[in-house]
Design a protein around this motif. Structure first.
Motif, PDB file in Angstrom:
ATOM      1  N   LEU A  33     -16.841  74.344  75.040  1.00  0.00           N
ATOM      2  CA  LEU A  33     -16.504  74.277  73.616  1.00  0.00           C
ATOM      3  C   LEU A  33     -17.495  75.012  72.720  1.00  0.00           C
ATOM      4  CD1 LEU A  33     -15.546  70.480  73.518  1.00  0.00           C
ATOM      5  CD2 LEU A  33     -14.021  72.456  73.778  1.00  0.00           C
ATOM      6  N   VAL A  34     -18.569  75.562  73.303  1.00  0.00           N
ATOM      7  CA  VAL A  34     -19.629  76.189  72.514  1.00  0.00           C
ATOM      8  C   VAL A  34     -19.935  77.567  73.095  1.00  0.00           C
ATOM      9  CG1 VAL A  34     -21.969  75.926  71.616  1.00  0.00           C
ATOM     10  CG2 VAL A  34     -20.618  73.901  72.119  1.00  0.00           C
ATOM     11  N   GLU A  35     -19.972  78.566  72.235  1.00  0.00           N
ATOM     12  CA  GLU A  35     -20.266  79.931  72.685  1.00  0.00           C
ATOM     13  C   GLU A  35     -21.726  80.288  72.454  1.00  0.00           C
ATOM     14  OE1 GLU A  35     -17.675  82.721  70.813  1.00  0.00           O
ATOM     15  OE2 GLU A  35     -15.873  81.847  71.693  1.00  0.00           O
ATOM     16  N   GLY A  36     -22.255  81.166  73.297  1.00  0.00           N
ATOM     17  CA  GLY A  36     -23.565  81.747  73.070  1.00  0.00           C
ATOM     18  C   GLY A  36     -24.745  80.829  73.301  1.00  0.00           C
ATOM     19  N   VAL A  37     -24.603  79.823  74.125  1.00  0.00           N
ATOM     20  CA  VAL A  37     -25.706  78.890  74.386  1.00  0.00           C
ATOM     21  C   VAL A  37     -26.669  79.523  75.387  1.00  0.00           C
ATOM     22  CG1 VAL A  37     -26.315  76.626  75.303  1.00  0.00           C
ATOM     23  CG2 VAL A  37     -24.272  76.895  73.900  1.00  0.00           C
ATOM     24  N   ALA A  38     -27.963  79.383  75.129  1.00  0.00           N
ATOM     25  CA  ALA A  38     -29.001  79.917  76.007  1.00  0.00           C
ATOM     26  C   ALA A  38     -29.946  78.793  76.408  1.00  0.00           C
ATOM     27  CB  ALA A  38     -29.784  81.014  75.279  1.00  0.00           C
ATOM     28  N   VAL A  39     -30.686  79.023  77.478  1.00  0.00           N
ATOM     29  CA  VAL A  39     -31.716  78.070  77.906  1.00  0.00           C
ATOM     30  C   VAL A  39     -32.696  77.884  76.747  1.00  0.00           C
ATOM     31  CG1 VAL A  39     -33.644  77.703  79.499  1.00  0.00           C
ATOM     32  CG2 VAL A  39     -31.471  78.583  80.358  1.00  0.00           C
ATOM     33  N   GLY A  40     -33.027  76.641  76.463  1.00  0.00           N
ATOM     34  CA  GLY A  40     -33.928  76.318  75.355  1.00  0.00           C
ATOM     35  C   GLY A  40     -33.209  75.885  74.098  1.00  0.00           C
ATOM     36  N   ASP A  41     -31.914  76.199  73.993  1.00  0.00           N
ATOM     37  CA  ASP A  41     -31.133  75.762  72.831  1.00  0.00           C
ATOM     38  C   ASP A  41     -30.921  74.251  72.883  1.00  0.00           C
ATOM     39  OD1 ASP A  41     -30.821  78.352  71.914  1.00  0.00           O
ATOM     40  OD2 ASP A  41     -28.734  78.539  72.559  1.00  0.00           O
ATOM     41  N   TYR A  42     -30.717  73.665  71.717  1.00  0.00           N
ATOM     42  CA  TYR A  42     -30.288  72.275  71.624  1.00  0.00           C
ATOM     43  C   TYR A  42     -28.793  72.257  71.362  1.00  0.00           C
ATOM     44  CZ  TYR A  42     -34.927  70.184  71.408  1.00  0.00           C
ATOM     45  OH  TYR A  42     -36.193  69.741  71.703  1.00  0.00           O
ATOM     46  N   VAL A  43     -28.105  71.332  72.016  1.00  0.00           N
ATOM     47  CA  VAL A  43     -26.686  71.133  71.786  1.00  0.00           C
ATOM     48  C   VAL A  43     -26.445  69.644  71.539  1.00  0.00           C
ATOM     49  CG1 VAL A  43     -25.872  73.130  73.104  1.00  0.00           C
ATOM     50  CG2 VAL A  43     -26.252  70.961  74.284  1.00  0.00           C
ATOM     51  N   ILE A  44     -25.379  69.346  70.814  1.00  0.00           N
ATOM     52  CA  ILE A  44     -24.955  67.962  70.636  1.00  0.00           C
ATOM     53  C   ILE A  44     -24.029  67.645  71.808  1.00  0.00           C
ATOM     54  CG2 ILE A  44     -23.616  66.364  69.220  1.00  0.00           C
ATOM     55  CD1 ILE A  44     -26.223  67.052  67.947  1.00  0.00           C
ATOM     56  N   VAL A  45     -24.364  66.606  72.592  1.00  0.00           N
ATOM     57  CA  VAL A  45     -23.586  66.250  73.781  1.00  0.00           C
ATOM     58  C   VAL A  45     -22.888  64.909  73.563  1.00  0.00           C
ATOM     59  CG1 VAL A  45     -23.700  65.728  76.251  1.00  0.00           C
ATOM     60  CG2 VAL A  45     -25.160  67.512  75.295  1.00  0.00           C
ATOM     61  N   HIS A  46     -21.606  64.895  73.894  1.00  0.00           N
ATOM     62  CA  HIS A  46     -20.807  63.668  73.814  1.00  0.00           C
ATOM     63  C   HIS A  46     -19.880  63.636  75.025  1.00  0.00           C
ATOM     64  CE1 HIS A  46     -18.636  60.332  72.139  1.00  0.00           C
ATOM     65  NE2 HIS A  46     -17.495  61.013  72.186  1.00  0.00           N
ATOM     66  N   VAL A  47     -19.930  62.569  75.777  1.00  0.00           N
ATOM     67  CA  VAL A  47     -19.137  62.333  76.991  1.00  0.00           C
ATOM     68  C   VAL A  47     -19.040  63.565  77.893  1.00  0.00           C
ATOM     69  CG1 VAL A  47     -17.822  60.367  76.095  1.00  0.00           C
ATOM     70  CG2 VAL A  47     -16.911  62.674  75.802  1.00  0.00           C
ATOM     71  N   GLY A  48     -20.188  64.206  78.111  1.00  0.00           N
ATOM     72  CA  GLY A  48     -20.244  65.313  79.061  1.00  0.00           C
ATOM     73  C   GLY A  48     -19.903  66.681  78.512  1.00  0.00           C
ATOM     74  N   TYR A  49     -19.661  66.781  77.221  1.00  0.00           N
ATOM     75  CA  TYR A  49     -19.330  68.061  76.599  1.00  0.00           C
ATOM     76  C   TYR A  49     -20.311  68.392  75.492  1.00  0.00           C
ATOM     77  CZ  TYR A  49     -14.820  68.105  78.910  1.00  0.00           C
ATOM     78  OH  TYR A  49     -13.835  68.123  79.863  1.00  0.00           O
ATOM     79  N   ALA A  50     -20.791  69.627  75.492  1.00  0.00           N
ATOM     80  CA  ALA A  50     -21.566  70.118  74.359  1.00  0.00           C
ATOM     81  C   ALA A  50     -20.573  70.440  73.252  1.00  0.00           C
ATOM     82  CB  ALA A  50     -22.353  71.363  74.756  1.00  0.00           C
TER      83      ALA A  50
END
Length: 76
Positions: A33-50
């Protein structure tokens, strides 16, 4: 009650997945559901999905508040 929490991406995996760190606990989640994520980024996670990427300063403030309330253990 469900809670979506900030997690730091520590490894990118195949098939739009990543390993994230939640208070020092490593779990896999979907990045579909999220584009352009890289190592070190923070994402909001809910029930196994960023769900979205998050500004690092905002993520740290949120994690500190969650740790203060006892909802999450502080990161090691």
């Amino acid at each position: 009650m469900c809670l979506a929490v900030p997690a730091r991406v520590i490894e990118l995996l195949e098939d739009d997945r990543a390993t994230v760190s939640l208070g020092g606990v490593k779990v896999a989640c979907s990045l579909a559901l999220v584009e352009g994520v890289a190592v070190g980024d923070y994402v909001i996670v809910h029930v196994g999905y960023a769900l979205s990427r998050l500004d690092p300063e905002e993520a740290e403030r949120t994690l500190a508040l969650l740790a203060e309330t006892g909802t999450l253990m502080p990161a090691a």
